[in-house]
Structures are given as structure tokens and as C-alpha cells.
Design a protein around this motif. Sequence first.
Motif, PDB file in Angstrom:
ATOM      1  N   GLU A 178       2.084   5.686 -10.865  1.00  0.00           N
ATOM      2  CA  GLU A 178       1.118   4.639 -11.207  1.00  0.00           C
ATOM      3  C   GLU A 178       1.671   3.552 -12.130  1.00  0.00           C
ATOM      4  O   GLU A 178       1.475   2.366 -11.895  1.00  0.00           O
ATOM      5  CB  GLU A 178       0.001   5.333 -11.978  1.00  0.00           C
TER       6      GLU A 178
ATOM      7  N   ASP B 273       0.839  -1.208   0.000  1.00  0.00           N
ATOM      8  CA  ASP B 273       0.000   0.000   0.000  1.00  0.00           C
ATOM      9  C   ASP B 273       0.865   1.245   0.000  1.00  0.00           C
ATOM     10  O   ASP B 273       0.584   2.218  -0.690  1.00  0.00           O
ATOM     11  CB  ASP B 273      -0.897   0.032   1.244  1.00  0.00           C
TER      12      ASP B 273
ATOM     13  N   TYR C 208       4.460  -4.166  -9.225  1.00  0.00           N
ATOM     14  CA  TYR C 208       3.686  -4.824  -8.161  1.00  0.00           C
ATOM     15  C   TYR C 208       2.460  -5.566  -8.674  1.00  0.00           C
ATOM     16  O   TYR C 208       2.042  -6.547  -8.105  1.00  0.00           O
ATOM     17  CB  TYR C 208       3.270  -3.800  -7.094  1.00  0.00           C
ATOM     18  N   LEU C 209       1.875  -5.055  -9.783  1.00  0.00           N
ATOM     19  CA  LEU C 209       0.701  -5.734 -10.333  1.00  0.00           C
ATOM     20  C   LEU C 209       1.084  -6.599 -11.524  1.00  0.00           C
ATOM     21  O   LEU C 209       0.255  -7.309 -12.076  1.00  0.00           O
ATOM     22  CB  LEU C 209      -0.369  -4.709 -10.761  1.00  0.00           C
TER      23      LEU C 209
ATOM     24  N   PHE D  71       4.190   1.308 -10.364  1.00  0.00           N
ATOM     25  CA  PHE D  71       3.494   0.405  -9.444  1.00  0.00           C
ATOM     26  C   PHE D  71       2.794  -0.710 -10.235  1.00  0.00           C
ATOM     27  O   PHE D  71       2.867  -1.886  -9.883  1.00  0.00           O
ATOM     28  CB  PHE D  71       2.488   1.172  -8.577  1.00  0.00           C
ATOM     29  N   ALA D  72       2.130  -0.326 -11.320  1.00  0.00           N
ATOM     30  CA  ALA D  72       1.379  -1.309 -12.114  1.00  0.00           C
ATOM     31  C   ALA D  72       2.316  -2.385 -12.672  1.00  0.00           C
ATOM     32  O   ALA D  72       1.996  -3.571 -12.684  1.00  0.00           O
ATOM     33  CB  ALA D  72       0.641  -0.614 -13.249  1.00  0.00           C
TER      34      ALA D  72
ATOM     35  N   ARG E 126       2.148   1.771  -3.358  1.00  0.00           N
ATOM     36  CA  ARG E 126       1.098   2.285  -4.255  1.00  0.00           C
ATOM     37  C   ARG E 126       0.960   3.800  -4.103  1.00  0.00           C
ATOM     38  O   ARG E 126       0.799   4.523  -5.073  1.00  0.00           O
ATOM     39  CB  ARG E 126      -0.242   1.619  -3.924  1.00  0.00           C
ATOM     40  N   ARG E 127       1.074   4.255  -2.857  1.00  0.00           N
ATOM     41  CA  ARG E 127       0.931   5.694  -2.624  1.00  0.00           C
ATOM     42  C   ARG E 127       2.145   6.477  -3.090  1.00  0.00           C
ATOM     43  O   ARG E 127       2.035   7.598  -3.527  1.00  0.00           O
ATOM     44  CB  ARG E 127       0.716   5.961  -1.130  1.00  0.00           C
TER      45      ARG E 127
END
Length: 411
Positions: free
Chosen positions: A199, A191, A206-207, A202-203, A194-195
Motif C-alpha cells: 500500500e 490497477d 502512483y498516487l 503504491f501510495a 495497486r493489487r
Amino acid sequence: MSLHSGQIEIMERAKRFNVVSCGRRFGKTTLGLGLAFYGAPHCPGGLGRGFDVGWFAPSYKLLDEAWRGAKGFLREYIKRTDTQQHRMELVTGGALDFWTLEDPDGGRGRKYGLVLVDEAAMARHLQQAWDAAIRPTLTDYRGAAWFFSTPKGRNFFFDLHQRGQSEAWPDWASHHAPTVANPAIDPAEVDEARRSLPERIFAQEYLAEFLEDGGGVFRRVTAAVDSTLSTDPAAAKDARDGRAYVIGVDWGRHNDFTVLTVLDCRERAVVAVDRFTDISYEVQMQRLRALHGRFPGAKIIAESNSMGGPLIEALRKMQLPVRQFQTTQASKADAIEALALAFEQGGIRIPPVQWLINELMSFDQERLASGAMRYAAPRGGHDDGVMSLAIAWSGIGGGRQPVQAVAVNPW
Ligand SMILES: Nc1ncnc2c1ncn2[C@@H]1O[C@H](COP(=O)(O)OP(=O)(O)OP(=O)(O)O)[C@@H](O)[C@H]1O
Ligand SMILES: [Mg+2]
């Protein structure tokens, strides 16, 4: 041995050829080491059953990490290690060979029951290595192959990922999972990432999303351009009473610009930029001193690498309030990511200065073998304006902590 639920799901859906795209710290390498020993579904067997296994990584550094990981993981079974050949022979009769993907002949002439390619998306010549050298090692035993990676744009690893989703390739399976699927990772850490990360980063990290190529680091740059902000250093509005300012300084080197960027801390706006190519100490200091004169009380943050050190000393002797910014891979990444986040969130405004907008829009990122991000202008481009702005912004923005897992050996 205990795989976590995300890893079990992958094992259950495995085919002979597998493409595993997961976020950082998901447990890719750990799963790979387990497969190397215990064998994978649809393969004749792993090291434990006497088969040879090939481990491929994009660079020596990553290879070395895997080598050390394997040494710990397999320690009860190791009969002999050959550090020259990067080979571990086990008491079970199987041997684990390590190859870098920079060596296009890695694995040539060997026979493997299983091959594992770690951080596959980072290998520049993955396709050639796979087609010409790695794939043929599986023919004798009808061996299996696993590609593990966090995505890096739409390169050959992405093609393989699509292959695993296509009916035209029935022996291939694609697996996909985010970092949070590893229960050993504290979700609060993710989290926090993410902050604090842009974006897109992070994408991807982490995603495990496959980002379109050509996407730069800074998004929503044009939305941040405010034409009411002055472009001319001489005509710029000078300091207003009680306002706090930061001046970010990126010193010029050969064929480079020196850029001085003034940020209004409360308005979060760039209120002046000065850019010049004369890199004599004298001129650089005079221009900085003149700019500071127009924004009295501004704090100066200047790069301290190479000749930055003596320049900062000299500025301090002139009674200017200078803080140093030591540029390292990590400090640069932190500063750039904080700035990218400010653009994304609409938290910064810049004047309509075309060269600065161009620099911001073409600024690029690359993931290194170590997993860290490297940020720079594309070949032949400049990033002095971006760095000067990022250094100034570091005087306003916050930092961020790296993500760490808690567990050690799950098998
Ligand atoms: N099944 C598991 N049970 C408990 N902990 C695990 C499990 N799998 C992995 N881990 C832990 O999670 C962390 C990340 O694992 P690993 O290094 O294998 O991930 P990775 O996806 O290869 O990471 P990176 O992206 O940094 O290469 C390590 O601390 C590891 O010990
Ligand atoms: Mg790994």
C-alpha cells in the motif's frame, strides 16, 4: 503540440515557481521538455525565443536520460551539442545546459530564463543547490523555476510542495496528480500495481503521496506474529503427512548470518527458522540437510549468488531438491514487495522470534536514480532473516509486471 489534460491543468495554474508532485509515468519529464522549448507561464521565454534554459537532475544517469530525450525532442533545432559540457545550442539562439545536483556549483554564473529540476525529491542536497546555485541564475531575466518529482517522504521537496500551498509564498504553486491522470497509461496496469504492491509504495509511486518518514517496508508485522508457532528449531513441530513446505536459504557472508526459513505452504506460516554465523561450507550444508530431514519433501530455494552457486551444486549432489534464487535488484524488489503485501493483507504468520520481528520492522527502502526501489536493512542492521523469508515466500507468491505507456512524442 498536445499536452494531456493533467498537464494542461498544471499549465493553467502555474506561477513563477512551481512544484509538480506526480505519480510515476505521469508525463513530468515530457512536460519539462515542452516548457524548456516553448517557455512556461510567467517566464520571459524558453529556448524557442532565444533564452538559455538550465536542466537539473539528481544523478548522471537521470541527466543522460533527459539529454537523450531532449536530443530527440529538439532535433530540428539543434545547431551544436557539446557532450563534455552537456550543452545543446539551438538555431533559435537559446542553449540548454544540463547539470547534476550532485555538483553543488551546477549553474553557478549562468543566466537562465527558465530552470527545470527533474526528480527533485531524489536529490540529497536540493536545498543547498537551489539556494546557493540555482536560484541566483534566475535573477537577471526574472526567470521561472519548475520542480518535478514523484515524492520521496518528507524531505526538502515536500517543504517546497508546502510552500506552493502557503499564502506566505504568493509566487509559488504546487501541483499534484496521480499516474492515472496520464491518458497514455492503461488504467488496468495501474490497477494491477495497486493489487500487487504494498500500500505505501503504491501510495507514493502512483498516487504521489508524501509519506511520513520512518515508515518501513513491512506493515502489520506484529499482527502476523502467532505465539502458537514454535520458536525453537529443535522443538518445532516436524512435517505432517502430505504437507508442502518451502525452505528459503540466505547464505551468510562475513559478519553475517545464514538463515534458513521453513514455510508451511498451506498454512502460510513460518514453522521453523535456523540462524547461525558459522559460514564454513561444511556447517551450512549440514544444518540445511538436517532441517530438510525434518521436513522431507520440502523444496529448497537458495540464493545462488557468489558462493551460493557451489553450495547449490554440492546440495544437489546430496540429492536435495534445490532451486536457485539469483539475487538482483529486480528479483529482490519483487520478492520483498510480494512479502510486504502478504503482511499487509494478513496472509502470512510468523513465530514470536524477536530478531526476525526487529529485522522486518526496521527494513528500509530507497528509490534509486533509475526509479527502481532498493531494499535493504538500515546501515549496521541485518536483513538475512527478511531475505530468507522473502526467498521462501517467492516459492508461494506471484510476480508482477512493470507499468508502461504507449505514446511516444506528444508535442
Ligand atoms: N501529453 C502526452 N500525450 C501522450 N503521451 C504522453 C504525454 N505526456 C507523456 N506521455 C507519455 O507518457 C510516458 C511517461 O512520460 P514521462 O517519461 O514524461 O513521464 P514521467 O512522469 O517523467 O515518468 P517517470 O516517473 O518514469 O520519470 C511516456 O511514454 C510519454 O511519451
Ligand atoms: Mg521522468
